[in-house]
Structures are given as structure tokens and as C-alpha cells.
Design an enzyme around this catalytic site. Structure first.
Site, PDB file in Angstrom:
ATOM      1  N   ASP A  58     -13.111   5.787  -2.994  1.00  0.00           N
ATOM      2  CA  ASP A  58     -11.695   5.709  -3.776  1.00  0.00           C
ATOM      3  C   ASP A  58     -11.456   4.535  -2.902  1.00  0.00           C
ATOM      4  OD1 ASP A  58     -11.566   8.044  -5.093  1.00  0.00           O
ATOM      5  OD2 ASP A  58     -11.053   9.198  -3.332  1.00  0.00           O
ATOM      6  N   ASP A  59     -12.169   3.706  -2.154  1.00  0.00           N
ATOM      7  CA  ASP A  59     -11.452   2.488  -1.460  1.00  0.00           C
ATOM      8  C   ASP A  59     -11.928   1.266  -2.381  1.00  0.00           C
ATOM      9  OD1 ASP A  59     -10.678   1.382   1.163  1.00  0.00           O
ATOM     10  OD2 ASP A  59     -12.253  -0.052   0.653  1.00  0.00           O
ATOM     11  N   ILE A  60     -10.807   0.542  -2.829  1.00  0.00           N
ATOM     12  CA  ILE A  60     -10.767  -0.619  -3.640  1.00  0.00           C
ATOM     13  C   ILE A  60     -11.660  -1.800  -2.983  1.00  0.00           C
ATOM     14  CG2 ILE A  60      -8.526  -1.488  -2.954  1.00  0.00           C
ATOM     15  CD1 ILE A  60     -10.129  -1.525  -6.373  1.00  0.00           C
ATOM     16  N   TRP A  97     -16.781  -4.713   3.517  1.00  0.00           N
ATOM     17  CA  TRP A  97     -15.492  -5.083   3.874  1.00  0.00           C
ATOM     18  C   TRP A  97     -15.530  -6.551   4.333  1.00  0.00           C
ATOM     19  CZ3 TRP A  97     -14.230   0.222   6.325  1.00  0.00           C
ATOM     20  CH2 TRP A  97     -13.858   1.291   5.237  1.00  0.00           C
TER      21      TRP A  97
END
Length: 216
Positions: free
Chosen positions: A164-166, A206
Site C-alpha cells: 500500500d506504500d506509494i 525508497w
């Protein structure tokens, strides 16, 4: 790194980091390229469960810079950032720090769970990831994404894949699909090579988007 009072806190680093990097570099061409770019930098934990979750609530739906600004003002209100001290704060003071009414409700509910003993942070060390997620999402304002960030940044679990992490999805798009749209199934397929160190690979994805490490 400092605590809520500005005192130095020695960061905790994962014992498995070097093993994970070696594994990922062997198994994945993108990781083999990314990992050397960031030297000795790695995931770090602040070591306090309540503070980590409180920071994640404060940071919801606002930029990293804005979240840090609000957190700094909020953390200055209690003498020390503890559940009991947060429960003693005045709502008006919390609003003045930049917190919305909803985030204040969430922070109070979080503090109540810890202060009442409904949450036993010590028990998490012996629990599976999914069991911890199920317990955390019973707290208002904490969804699966926040629980997964907690697993990565506080408990430093090695194999969390936060679909769910964009940032993760955008990073996979950039590094593996030349910027094309990426589905959750595409991301899972890419991450198959990362196991059992999906958290570490996610951290490097990231970093490929923002070289400044995120901490909770």
C-alpha cells in the site's frame, strides 16, 4: 538522533543488514546497482514503540517536512513523550501544535491502549508479523500501512512488503518498469527475488526516490 526531550538516543540497527545486502545483490540486478550507492547507511530504529506509532499518526496525509514540524511542536508539550503524559495534555494545546481534531482523537486512543495495558509491546517480539498487524489495526487511526511501517522501523522485521506504500510502487515502476504503471501483482513478482529481506529491499527502493532516510 534524539528523543522527545532532545537527548541523544543511540540508534538501533538490524543485525541482518549485511547478510540481506549480500543476498539482494546476488539475487536482483537493481539491488546490485542501488546498494553500493548508499554506503553504510541502513535502517535505524528509535527503540520506543509508543513514540514510533505516535509519529506515524502525526505524519499521516502530510509531507515529511510538515510532519516533522508538527511533531516537534507536539513533542515539546509533555515533559516526556509517554502515554500517561499525552493523556494529560489539553486539547487546545494539541490543536495549537498543528494537530487536527481527528489526529488528536487517534493519539489519545493510542495512549489509552498503552496506558491501560491493552497493548503489551513486550509480547510483540515473540509474535508473527500478521498477528502484530491485527493487534495494531484495532487502534483508531492505525491501518495496515502504519502497522507495516511499525514492523519495519520499530521491530525491524526483515521481510515486510508494504504494497500500500506509494513510494514502493513508484520506486518499482522507476527502477524495474522504466516508469510504466505498476500493479500490486507486478510488485509482488519483483519482490519474489527479495525474500526473505523485503524490508531491506523496500528501504533501498525508497532511497532511490529520496536519498534522505525516513525514520519513525
Amino acid at each position: 538522533m534524539t528523543d522527545a526531550l532532545g537527548s541523544p538516543v543511540e540508534p538501533v540497527q538490524p543485525h541482518y543488514w549485511r547478510e540481506a545486502c549480500d543476498h539482494l545483490a546476488r539475487k536482483d540486478r537493481v539491488m546490485n546497482r542501488l546498494i553500493p550507492q548508499f554506503g553504510d547507511a541502513c535502517l535505524r530504529s528509535r527503540g520506543d514503540a509508543f513514540t514510533t506509532l505516535a509519529r506515524s499518526i502525526v505524519g499521516q496525509q502530510i509531507s515529511v517536512k510538515a510532519a516533522q514540524s508538527v511533531w516537534d511542536r507536539f513533542a515539546a508539550l509533555p515533559r516526556k513523550m509517554t502515554p500517561a503524559n499525552v493523556l494529560r495534555l489539553k486539547v487546545d494545546d494539541m490543536r495549537a501544535a498543528g494537530l487536527s481534531a481527528r489526529k488528536i482523537e487517534y493519539l489519545v486512543d493510542l495512549a489509552l491502549h498503552f496506558d491501560s495495558g491493552a497493548i503489551d509491546a513486550a509480547a510483540w517480539e515473540g509474535m508473527e508479523d500478521d498477528a502484530i498487524i491485527a493487534e495494531l489495526i484495532d487502534i483508531r487511526g492505525i491501518g495496515r500501512w502504519t502497522a507495516e511501517m511499525f514492523l519495519i522501523f520499530h521491530l525491524m522485521r526483515p521481510n515486510v512488503l508494504p504494497l500500500d506504500d506509494i513510494g514502493l510502487i513508484n520506486g518499482i515502476s522507476k527502477n524495474y518498469f522504466s516508469g510504466e504503471s505498476v500493479s500490486r501483482s507486478d510488485a509482488r513478482e519483483v519482490a519474489a527475488a527479495w525474500a526473505p529481506f523485503c524490508s531491506v529491499a523496500t528501504w533501498y527502493i525508497w532511497r532511490s526516490l529520496d536519498p534522505l532516510p525516513v525514520e519513525y
